[in-house]
Design an enzyme around this catalytic site. Structure first.
Site, PDB file in Angstrom:
ATOM      1  N   ASN A 129       0.856  -1.190   0.000  1.00  0.00           N
ATOM      2  CA  ASN A 129       0.000   0.000   0.000  1.00  0.00           C
ATOM      3  C   ASN A 129       0.891   1.239   0.000  1.00  0.00           C
ATOM      4  O   ASN A 129       1.465   1.594   1.021  1.00  0.00           O
ATOM      5  CB  ASN A 129      -0.892  -0.040   1.254  1.00  0.00           C
ATOM      6  CG  ASN A 129      -1.733   1.217   1.413  1.00  0.00           C
ATOM      7  OD1 ASN A 129      -1.825   2.031   0.479  1.00  0.00           O
ATOM      8  ND2 ASN A 129      -2.343   1.385   2.565  1.00  0.00           N
ATOM      9  N   LYS A 145       0.081   4.256  -0.339  1.00  0.00           N
ATOM     10  CA  LYS A 145      -0.603   5.444   0.210  1.00  0.00           C
ATOM     11  C   LYS A 145      -0.381   6.650  -0.722  1.00  0.00           C
ATOM     12  O   LYS A 145      -0.238   6.464  -1.934  1.00  0.00           O
ATOM     13  CB  LYS A 145      -0.147   5.702   1.644  1.00  0.00           C
ATOM     14  CG  LYS A 145      -0.307   4.443   2.513  1.00  0.00           C
ATOM     15  CD  LYS A 145      -0.178   4.672   3.986  1.00  0.00           C
ATOM     16  CE  LYS A 145      -0.349   3.336   4.703  1.00  0.00           C
ATOM     17  NZ  LYS A 145      -0.317   3.458   6.158  1.00  0.00           N
ATOM     18  N   HIS A 179      -9.770   0.870   4.930  1.00  0.00           N
ATOM     19  CA  HIS A 179      -8.482   1.115   5.589  1.00  0.00           C
ATOM     20  C   HIS A 179      -8.710   2.075   6.761  1.00  0.00           C
ATOM     21  O   HIS A 179      -9.527   3.004   6.659  1.00  0.00           O
ATOM     22  CB  HIS A 179      -7.476   1.702   4.590  1.00  0.00           C
ATOM     23  CG  HIS A 179      -6.089   1.761   5.156  1.00  0.00           C
ATOM     24  ND1 HIS A 179      -5.699   2.744   6.027  1.00  0.00           N
ATOM     25  CD2 HIS A 179      -5.018   0.932   5.015  1.00  0.00           C
ATOM     26  CE1 HIS A 179      -4.432   2.523   6.387  1.00  0.00           C
ATOM     27  NE2 HIS A 179      -4.007   1.432   5.780  1.00  0.00           N
ATOM     28  N   GLU A 219      -7.142   4.538   7.808  1.00  0.00           N
ATOM     29  CA  GLU A 219      -6.982   5.970   7.490  1.00  0.00           C
ATOM     30  C   GLU A 219      -8.242   6.508   6.822  1.00  0.00           C
ATOM     31  O   GLU A 219      -8.623   7.666   7.042  1.00  0.00           O
ATOM     32  CB  GLU A 219      -5.732   6.164   6.614  1.00  0.00           C
ATOM     33  CG  GLU A 219      -4.457   5.986   7.446  1.00  0.00           C
ATOM     34  CD  GLU A 219      -3.248   5.495   6.673  1.00  0.00           C
ATOM     35  OE1 GLU A 219      -3.229   5.576   5.439  1.00  0.00           O
ATOM     36  OE2 GLU A 219      -2.310   5.003   7.341  1.00  0.00           O
ATOM     37  N   GLU A 228      -5.528  -5.024  10.638  1.00  0.00           N
ATOM     38  CA  GLU A 228      -4.546  -3.954  10.798  1.00  0.00           C
ATOM     39  C   GLU A 228      -4.832  -3.181  12.088  1.00  0.00           C
ATOM     40  O   GLU A 228      -5.641  -2.234  12.083  1.00  0.00           O
ATOM     41  CB  GLU A 228      -4.624  -2.981   9.622  1.00  0.00           C
ATOM     42  CG  GLU A 228      -4.213  -3.587   8.302  1.00  0.00           C
ATOM     43  CD  GLU A 228      -3.626  -2.517   7.393  1.00  0.00           C
ATOM     44  OE1 GLU A 228      -2.479  -2.658   6.977  1.00  0.00           O
ATOM     45  OE2 GLU A 228      -4.315  -1.504   7.133  1.00  0.00           O
ATOM     46  N   GLY A 255       2.201   2.344  10.713  1.00  0.00           N
ATOM     47  CA  GLY A 255       3.128   3.458  10.564  1.00  0.00           C
ATOM     48  C   GLY A 255       3.865   3.818  11.838  1.00  0.00           C
ATOM     49  O   GLY A 255       4.487   4.875  11.923  1.00  0.00           O
ATOM     50  N   SER A 313       3.229  -2.032  10.276  1.00  0.00           N
ATOM     51  CA  SER A 313       4.683  -2.056  10.497  1.00  0.00           C
ATOM     52  C   SER A 313       5.337  -3.383  10.120  1.00  0.00           C
ATOM     53  O   SER A 313       6.308  -3.816  10.753  1.00  0.00           O
ATOM     54  CB  SER A 313       5.023  -1.667  11.940  1.00  0.00           C
ATOM     55  OG  SER A 313       4.624  -0.330  12.185  1.00  0.00           O
ATOM     56  N   GLY A 323       2.740  -1.117   4.288  1.00  0.00           N
ATOM     57  CA  GLY A 323       2.731   0.289   3.928  1.00  0.00           C
ATOM     58  C   GLY A 323       4.140   0.787   3.661  1.00  0.00           C
ATOM     59  O   GLY A 323       4.703   0.611   2.571  1.00  0.00           O
TER      60      GLY A 323
END
Ligand code: PGA
Length: 260
Positions: A16, A18, A105, A107, A177, A183, A222, A243
């Site tokens: 991903n 992003k 997701h 986010e 996740e 992150g 992560s 990510g």
């Protein structure tokens, strides 16, 4: 019993990206991946997917036309067509060659207000266009501290099952996740990931045991070249949603190489 089926599920690693990178960088990265996978041909048994920003999707699909790497969108509209300025429909994504799409997701949920109902509608729109949704679920740090991780991920899953129907999950991927791991450099331990993956698979098994045994549940948060092998060794962890580390082509390939 369900765990014994792991070999029935082909490992899947999704990168991903992003909202990162220029078109030039996207092209460069994807060429490294394409060349890397062909150099490793025969040694990579997992399925590789990359999820670039929407504006780079077409160029990434074109670069990968003769490779085994598939392409995912990071988001999709829940609407089929019409006056939805700025949105991209599932049909449009399928038409340009996307095979997968991330749905829900954290986010999107946290920063763009996507509720369980919106996520469910996006899942349905994706399936209707023939895309494979990667349904992301996961608890916040506060929810983990409060001991409600299971309830949160089951609520997120059931919201989709209630609208899409259990059969639709057969052509989908689940991604666990934990928000606190995304992150942060602080991945869930293999045991923590496994525990939640089992909860998700058992919830599916209550409705359709055969389907639950073959649905892939990948872990994200992560993941890197140093921790991927231990995470992917867990019986119900079928790969990863990566990510930050997916922005480095060689590290992403290393992660894929341990997803056997
Ligand atoms: P991360 O992101 O690997 O950078 O933690 C994972 C994700 O958000 O999908």
């Amino acid at each position: 019993m369900v765990m014994a089926q792991k070999n029935a599920r082909r490992r899947l690693v999704v990168g991903n990206w992003k909202m990162n990178g220029t078109a030039t960088e996207a092209r460069h990265r994807v060429r490294l991946l394409r060349d890397g996978t062909s150099a490793l041909s025969g040694k990579l048994s997992c399925e590789l997917v990359v999820a670039p920003p929407a504006v780079h999707l077409a160029l990434v699909v074109a670069e990968l036309h003769d490779s085994s790497i598939a392409v995912a969108a990071q988001n999709v509209s829940e609407h089929a067509a019409g006056a939805y300025t700025g949105e991209v429909s599932a049909t449009m994504l399928a038409e340009i060659g996307c095979r997968y799409v991330l749905v829900g997701h954290s986010e999107r949920r946290a920063l763009f207000g996507e509720t369980d109902a919106v996520v469910a509608a996006k899942f349905v729109a994706a399936r209707a266009a023939g895309l494979v949704p990667v349904l992301c679920v996961g608890e916040t740090p506060a929810e983990r501290d409060a001991g409600v991780t299971e309830q949160v991920v089951l609520r997120q899953l059931r919201a989709v099952v209630a609208v899409a129907g259990i059969a639709a999950l057969k052509n989908a991927v689940l991604a666990y996740e934990p928000v606190w791991a995304i992150g942060t450099g602080r991945n869930a331990s293999p045991a923590q990931a496994q525990a939640v993956h089992v909860v998700l698979r058992q919830a599916l098994a209550q409705e359709d045991a055969a389907m639950a045994a073959v649905v892939r549940i990948i872990y994200g948060g992560s993941v890197n070249a140093g921790n991927a092998a231990a995470l992917f060794a867990m019986p119900d962890v079928d790969g990863g949603l990566v990510g930050g580390a997916s922005l480095h082509a060689l590290e992403f390939l290393e992660i894929c190489a341990v997803a056997q």
